[in-house]
Write an enzyme that holds these catalytic residues in place. Sequence first.
Site, PDB file in Angstrom:
ATOM      1  N   GLY A  51       0.840  -1.200   0.000  1.00 49.59           N
ATOM      2  CA  GLY A  51       0.000   0.000   0.000  1.00 49.59           C
ATOM      3  C   GLY A  51       0.866   1.237   0.000  1.00 49.59           C
ATOM      4  O   GLY A  51       2.065   1.159   0.277  1.00 49.59           O
ATOM      5  N   CYS A  78       5.452  -6.140   1.312  1.00 49.85           N
ATOM      6  CA  CYS A  78       5.850  -4.731   1.316  1.00 49.85           C
ATOM      7  C   CYS A  78       5.248  -4.007   2.522  1.00 49.85           C
ATOM      8  O   CYS A  78       5.652  -4.261   3.648  1.00 49.85           O
ATOM      9  CB  CYS A  78       5.467  -4.088  -0.020  1.00 49.85           C
ATOM     10  SG  CYS A  78       6.372  -2.581  -0.327  1.00 49.85           S
ATOM     11  N   TYR A  79       4.242  -3.133   2.318  1.00 55.75           N
ATOM     12  CA  TYR A  79       3.631  -2.473   3.479  1.00 55.75           C
ATOM     13  C   TYR A  79       3.164  -3.507   4.502  1.00 55.75           C
ATOM     14  O   TYR A  79       3.309  -3.314   5.712  1.00 55.75           O
ATOM     15  CB  TYR A  79       2.433  -1.621   3.027  1.00 55.75           C
ATOM     16  CG  TYR A  79       1.740  -0.890   4.172  1.00 55.75           C
ATOM     17  CD1 TYR A  79       2.233   0.321   4.634  1.00 55.75           C
ATOM     18  CD2 TYR A  79       0.615  -1.426   4.792  1.00 55.75           C
ATOM     19  CE1 TYR A  79       1.619   0.989   5.691  1.00 55.75           C
ATOM     20  CE2 TYR A  79      -0.013  -0.772   5.841  1.00 55.75           C
ATOM     21  CZ  TYR A  79       0.494   0.439   6.283  1.00 55.75           C
ATOM     22  OH  TYR A  79      -0.119   1.095   7.333  1.00 55.75           O
ATOM     23  N   HIS A 167       7.651  -7.806  -4.349  1.00 56.33           N
ATOM     24  CA  HIS A 167       6.313  -8.170  -4.850  1.00 56.33           C
ATOM     25  C   HIS A 167       6.371  -9.462  -5.669  1.00 56.33           C
ATOM     26  O   HIS A 167       6.787  -9.437  -6.829  1.00 56.33           O
ATOM     27  CB  HIS A 167       5.757  -7.041  -5.722  1.00 56.33           C
ATOM     28  CG  HIS A 167       5.376  -5.835  -4.926  1.00 56.33           C
ATOM     29  ND1 HIS A 167       4.117  -5.643  -4.420  1.00 56.33           N
ATOM     30  CD2 HIS A 167       6.115  -4.782  -4.514  1.00 56.33           C
ATOM     31  CE1 HIS A 167       4.084  -4.516  -3.738  1.00 56.33           C
ATOM     32  NE2 HIS A 167       5.287  -3.975  -3.780  1.00 56.33           N
ATOM     33  N   GLU A 169       3.901 -11.025  -6.887  1.00 54.19           N
ATOM     34  CA  GLU A 169       2.769 -11.115  -7.815  1.00 54.19           C
ATOM     35  C   GLU A 169       3.072 -10.543  -9.196  1.00 54.19           C
ATOM     36  O   GLU A 169       2.364 -10.824 -10.152  1.00 54.19           O
ATOM     37  CB  GLU A 169       1.538 -10.420  -7.206  1.00 54.19           C
ATOM     38  CG  GLU A 169       1.624  -8.905  -7.031  1.00 54.19           C
ATOM     39  CD  GLU A 169       2.340  -8.455  -5.747  1.00 54.19           C
ATOM     40  OE1 GLU A 169       3.040  -9.294  -5.142  1.00 54.19           O
ATOM     41  OE2 GLU A 169       2.215  -7.289  -5.371  1.00 54.19           O
ATOM     42  N   SER A 221     -24.248  -3.383 -22.368  1.00 54.31           N
ATOM     43  CA  SER A 221     -23.594  -2.612 -23.434  1.00 54.31           C
ATOM     44  C   SER A 221     -23.386  -3.484 -24.665  1.00 54.31           C
ATOM     45  O   SER A 221     -23.139  -2.990 -25.750  1.00 54.31           O
ATOM     46  CB  SER A 221     -22.238  -2.110 -22.942  1.00 54.31           C
ATOM     47  OG  SER A 221     -21.327  -3.198 -22.848  1.00 54.31           O
ATOM     48  N   GLY A 222     -23.444  -4.804 -24.478  1.00 50.19           N
ATOM     49  CA  GLY A 222     -23.183  -5.699 -25.602  1.00 50.19           C
ATOM     50  C   GLY A 222     -21.744  -6.180 -25.621  1.00 50.19           C
ATOM     51  O   GLY A 222     -21.366  -7.008 -26.428  1.00 50.19           O
ATOM     52  N   GLY A 223     -20.921  -5.649 -24.705  1.00 48.74           N
ATOM     53  CA  GLY A 223     -19.543  -6.112 -24.598  1.00 48.74           C
ATOM     54  C   GLY A 223     -19.477  -7.379 -23.759  1.00 48.74           C
ATOM     55  O   GLY A 223     -20.508  -7.882 -23.291  1.00 48.74           O
ATOM     56  N   ASP A 225     -18.272  -8.060 -20.715  1.00 45.02           N
ATOM     57  CA  ASP A 225     -18.572  -8.052 -19.280  1.00 45.02           C
ATOM     58  C   ASP A 225     -20.072  -8.018 -18.990  1.00 45.02           C
ATOM     59  O   ASP A 225     -20.598  -8.865 -18.268  1.00 45.02           O
ATOM     60  CB  ASP A 225     -17.898  -6.853 -18.600  1.00 45.02           C
ATOM     61  CG  ASP A 225     -16.471  -6.685 -19.071  1.00 45.02           C
ATOM     62  OD1 ASP A 225     -15.856  -7.714 -19.393  1.00 45.02           O
ATOM     63  OD2 ASP A 225     -15.983  -5.545 -19.132  1.00 45.02           O
ATOM     64  N   SER A 226     -20.747  -7.011 -19.549  1.00 41.90           N
ATOM     65  CA  SER A 226     -22.170  -6.915 -19.219  1.00 41.90           C
ATOM     66  C   SER A 226     -22.942  -8.088 -19.833  1.00 41.90           C
ATOM     67  O   SER A 226     -23.949  -8.532 -19.271  1.00 41.90           O
ATOM     68  CB  SER A 226     -22.755  -5.567 -19.663  1.00 41.90           C
ATOM     69  OG  SER A 226     -22.604  -5.388 -21.036  1.00 41.90           O
ATOM     70  N   LYS A 366     -10.549  -9.220 -16.963  1.00 41.59           N
ATOM     71  CA  LYS A 366     -11.229  -9.555 -18.220  1.00 41.59           C
ATOM     72  C   LYS A 366     -11.001 -11.005 -18.646  1.00 41.59           C
ATOM     73  O   LYS A 366     -11.934 -11.694 -19.062  1.00 41.59           O
ATOM     74  CB  LYS A 366     -10.720  -8.601 -19.299  1.00 41.59           C
ATOM     75  CG  LYS A 366     -11.313  -8.764 -20.642  1.00 41.59           C
ATOM     76  CD  LYS A 366     -12.685  -8.164 -20.743  1.00 41.59           C
ATOM     77  CE  LYS A 366     -12.703  -6.801 -21.310  1.00 41.59           C
ATOM     78  NZ  LYS A 366     -13.918  -6.045 -21.100  1.00 41.59           N
TER      79      LYS A 366
END
Length: 510
Positions: A51, A78-79, A167, A169, A221-223, A225-226, A366
């Site tokens: 962070g 880290c933090y 890190h 990751e 939206s047609g993409g 995700d939605s 995604k």
Amino acid sequence: MILILDFGSQYTQLIARRIREQSVYCEIQPCTIDLAAIQSFKPEGIILSGGPSSVLGELSPTVDKAVFSWGIPILGICYGQQLIASLLGGKVQSSEHSEYGRTEIQFEKNSPFFADIPDQEPLTVWMSHGDLVTEAPAGFQVLATSTNSPFAAIADPEKKIYGIQFHPEVTHTDYGIQILKNFTFNICKCEANWDMAAFLETKTNEIKAQVGEEKVICGLSGGVDSSVVAVMLHKAIGDRLTCVFVNNGLLRKGEAERVVELFSRHYKINLVHVDATDTFLTKLKDISDPELKRKIIGNEFIQIFEQEAAKLKDIKFLAQGTLYPDVIESESFKGPSAVIKSHHNVGGLPENMKMSLVEPLRELFKDEVRELGKALGVDEELIHRHPFPGPGLGIRILGEISREKIAVLQEADYIVMQEIKAAGWYRKVWQSFAVLLPIKSVGVMGDARTYDWTIAIRCVNSTDAMTADWVPLPYELLGRISNRIINEVKKINRVVYDITSKPPGTIEWE
Ligand code: XMP
């Protein structure tokens, strides 16, 4: 499961994702949740993320010390490591030698934390810190050191508490995934038994519990995700779902027709199609500031959803395909990270919105959504569609928007899509599109002088949209796109190719 307590790092979700990639469920919660909430997840392990704060600061975020006495393995990154050190009696100092970027560490090969890492030394890791642990708490061993960090990794193996300065990751850390695997399997003893089908089942149950017998509208939206959210909700609650598809006048050529056909005819999901082109374009008149455009578009979407919900009566929930990168770059979601852009489905929500949100993809990237789509049986072509932002062409026309500019960009964008697909590049890249730069430059066509606008082509590769590289498309393909745009699209006399990665650029131009 592994629970991550988020202290605001831009990379928190990457940790979650790396662990989910090992078929272990992982969830992120804000660092502010209380002990009872932490316990309710029954985690096999807890990760304290990095962070931007300093443990030396007065109001720095923290965690109740009691978690260290539960016997649940804990990893501080880290933090998170600095927090462990300061809470358990070690020392942290603000370092004069902050380390950003690649660093080499020497590590303890016999520790299960560094198991299965080839016997090479030193190991290249990625650091990004100002503060530094300068004394480990009593009972802790040093597992790794670097030139500037004598405590690059520390551990109390008996209490199963680990802290690392680097890190694991990020891809720049060699064997970073192996280190996270070691923590997950060797230390936390997790089993690899989680996948997208399991996620789907959990989320479907959560949706059913959240929604009960109520009705939901889904902003479609047609993409990818939605659409995945819509199909997922339709399976969970059937006809109590109505999708609202808003044509804001800023869509790609032919997009509105495609969405209506696919959802109402093919998927047979209740669909309301609102053509709000006039309203959007009136509100956007004379507006050139990107953030203002995003906010106006986002607000307008929500108002339309609320109006449609009122017409449908008794709608208590609004479902959206919000993803993790939308969240992390838009607001301080679960920790104090910086705002980069207001993604419309996050930044524009009014505080007094009457509907509650259903956002089942809020923790995902995604490519994970695409996996989920496959688990749901969503059409391949839909799953592989390039991302398209909610504010649409509105943030791909730099400065003020007009109907004429939209029409020009739609035509140019259509050519880019056609040619990229024809050349077999569509599935090989993350995203490709055209941007309209409405500044004029001089050209010559058919012996006459031209003074027209420019189209920039953007084509990037990415796995999660947090970082991206520009794609070296073949010159012949770029040449064909350029020729066609200049010959076929009026008002354009110049085409340029964007060769900026993210960072420092973002994918969209606004
Ligand atoms: P940037 O421009 O931030 O974009 O690098 C990262 C990814 O997110 C998409 N994007 C959006 N998606 N609503 C969305 O649903 C938005 O407001 C939005 N803005 C950007 C962008 O296309 C890229 O894939």
